[in-house]
Write an enzyme that holds these catalytic residues in place. Structure first.
Site, short mmCIF file in Angstrom:
data_model
loop_
_atom_site.label_atom_id
_atom_site.label_comp_id
_atom_site.label_asym_id
_atom_site.label_seq_id
_atom_site.Cartn_x
_atom_site.Cartn_y
_atom_site.Cartn_z
N GLU A 174 0.79 -1.24 0.00
CA GLU A 174 0.00 0.00 0.00
C GLU A 174 0.82 1.29 0.00
O GLU A 174 0.58 2.19 0.81
CB GLU A 174 -0.97 -0.01 1.20
N GLU A 287 -5.98 -10.99 -1.17
CA GLU A 287 -6.82 -10.76 0.03
C GLU A 287 -8.29 -10.71 -0.35
O GLU A 287 -9.05 -9.84 0.11
CB GLU A 287 -6.40 -9.44 0.72
C1 GLA Z 1 -4.80 -4.70 4.34
C2 GLA Z 1 -3.57 -5.50 4.73
C3 GLA Z 1 -3.92 -6.81 5.38
C4 GLA Z 1 -5.06 -6.68 6.36
C5 GLA Z 1 -6.21 -6.04 5.68
C6 GLA Z 1 -7.43 -5.97 6.52
O1 GLA Z 1 -5.36 -5.11 3.19
O2 GLA Z 1 -2.74 -5.77 3.64
O3 GLA Z 1 -2.80 -7.30 6.04
O4 GLA Z 1 -4.62 -5.97 7.48
O5 GLA Z 1 -5.80 -4.73 5.31
O6 GLA Z 1 -7.23 -6.03 7.85
#
Ligand code: GLA
Length: 384
Positions: A174, A287
């Protein structure tokens, strides 16, 4: 989370009625509520097994889930694991530089390896869940040199500890921000994290160089949300091109893919996958979840109605269809959590109801699960 046992999960009942949703999509109705009413037992197929011809399917897990609560369930449905939290710097190196507690992360990694699964490493540099000592000395920011030294030591120690057991690392998570007015950014839309502020924009290059040196065999990823956003996609493409020009190893892009029943469009993610593929690097869905709220920040949904579950199922089917069509580019799909009760969306951005995964609170398959299995079957019938 609630304990789950394989005996409860291997056999569940599934009402035979289906709801036709247009475009020929047939959806089993209310699969989660039917355990009590149905008369026909249907065996729940293993999720990852259905996708073996295409890519591994995984989940973010906690140490408790693999050691106590859900080991059999995880073994059955997933063949790739990532630690939801315990491999982040704030937990691995909570107290001080050079003092690590690898025990919980090792529980997950060892469980994965003992059960023939792949394990992703997540994450080395992020603006969240960092230990408080990392950026400061005596209450003030450390210098660029000191922070680079700390970053090098942390990355080297951690990557070396898991070397040969973790096949891929989210090296930076990020780093770019588009369309979020409350986030501080620089002129290139790079997030003003402590890494960016103290080291400068080249912190990304250093992070990847340190990781490559520590484990030349690991795949190195840049991971982010909203990767289909045009601005973010451009920033990612520019970063990768720049790394290649400078000879810095980067192997892949992780699409977090925190989605909702309404966002993003399949076409926009497909476009992003195609553009990144042109650079000759791999991609993983890292994710995945699909919120019932149309806007990921909302708390308008208070229960998983059949209508919402049907919408969610269609979206899951469309995304998995896309991933299979792009199977040359997408080398893994990882769910962010094993079931709804364990989802981060229950407590982010506030305590609320959400049910963004394919298994419900009791780890019973939802309509989305059956649709996704059908997508895999359909592709295997057409030998895609
Ligand atoms: C982000 C992070 C993850 C997790 C998510 C939601 O996407 O990359 O590690 O913490 O937030 O909690």
């Amino acid at each position: 989370m609630k304990a789950t046992t394989s005996s409860a999960l291997d056999l569940v009942t599934r009402r035979q009625a289906v709801l036709t949703l247009g475009a020929g999509v047939c959806l089993p109705v209310g699969a989660q509520a039917q355990a009590t009413v149905a008369t026909t037992a249907t065996e729940v197929p293993a999720l990852a097994k259905a996708f073996v011809p295409y890519f591994p399917v995984g989940a973010a897990v906690t140490p408790g889930q693999v050691t106590v609560f859900a080991a059999d369930f995880i073994k059955k449905h997933f063949n790739i694991l990532v630690a939801e939290n315990v491999m982040k710097p704030g937990l691995l190196a909570k107290r001080a530089e050079g003092r690590y507690d690898f025990s919980q992360a090792d529980d997950i990694v060892n469980f994965g390896i003992a059960n023939g699964m792949k394990v992703r490493g997540h994450t080395l540099c992020w603006h969240q869940q960092m230990p408080s000592w990392f950026f400061t000395e005596g209450g003030k920011d450390v210098s660029r040199e000191v922070l680079l030294g700390r970053m090098e030591k942390y990355i080297t120690d951690v990557v070396t500890h898991f070397k040969g057991r973790v096949y891929a690392w989210d090296v930076v998570n990020e780093a770019f921000v588009f369309g979020e007015p409350n986030e501080k950014i620089d002129q290139n839309n790079m997030r003003m994290s402590a890494f960016r502020r103290i080291i400068g924009p080249d912190y990304l290059e250093f992070a990847f160089k340190f990781a490559a040196k520590a484990d030349p065999g690991a795949l190195l990823f840049y991971n982010d949300y909203e990767t289909q956003n045009n601005g973010k996609l451009d920033a990612i493409l520019t970063m990768v091109k720049e790394f290649k020009r400078k000879g810095i190893k980067i192997d892949g892009i992780g699409h977090q893919a925190h989605c909702t029943v309404a966002h993003p469009s399949i076409e926009s993610l497909e476009f992003a996958i195609d553009e990144i593929a042109k650079l000759g690097i791999t991609q993983e869905i890292t994710e995945l979840d699909i919120a019932l709220n149309s806007n990921i920040m909302d708390s308008l949904v208070s229960e998983a109605t059949p209508d919402l579950l049907a919408k969610q199922a269609v979206r899951y089917a469309q995304f998995f269809d896309l991933f299979i069509r792009k199977k040359k580019e997408i080398t893994a799909v990882v769910m962010w959590g094993i079931n709804d009760s364990a989802s981060w969306m229950r407590y982010w951005p506030r305590q609320r109801f959400e049910a963004p995964l394919m298994f419900d609170d009791q780890s019973l398959p939802k309509p989305a699960f059956w649709q996704v299995i059908d997508v895999a079957k359909r592709h295997s019938n057409t030998k895609s």
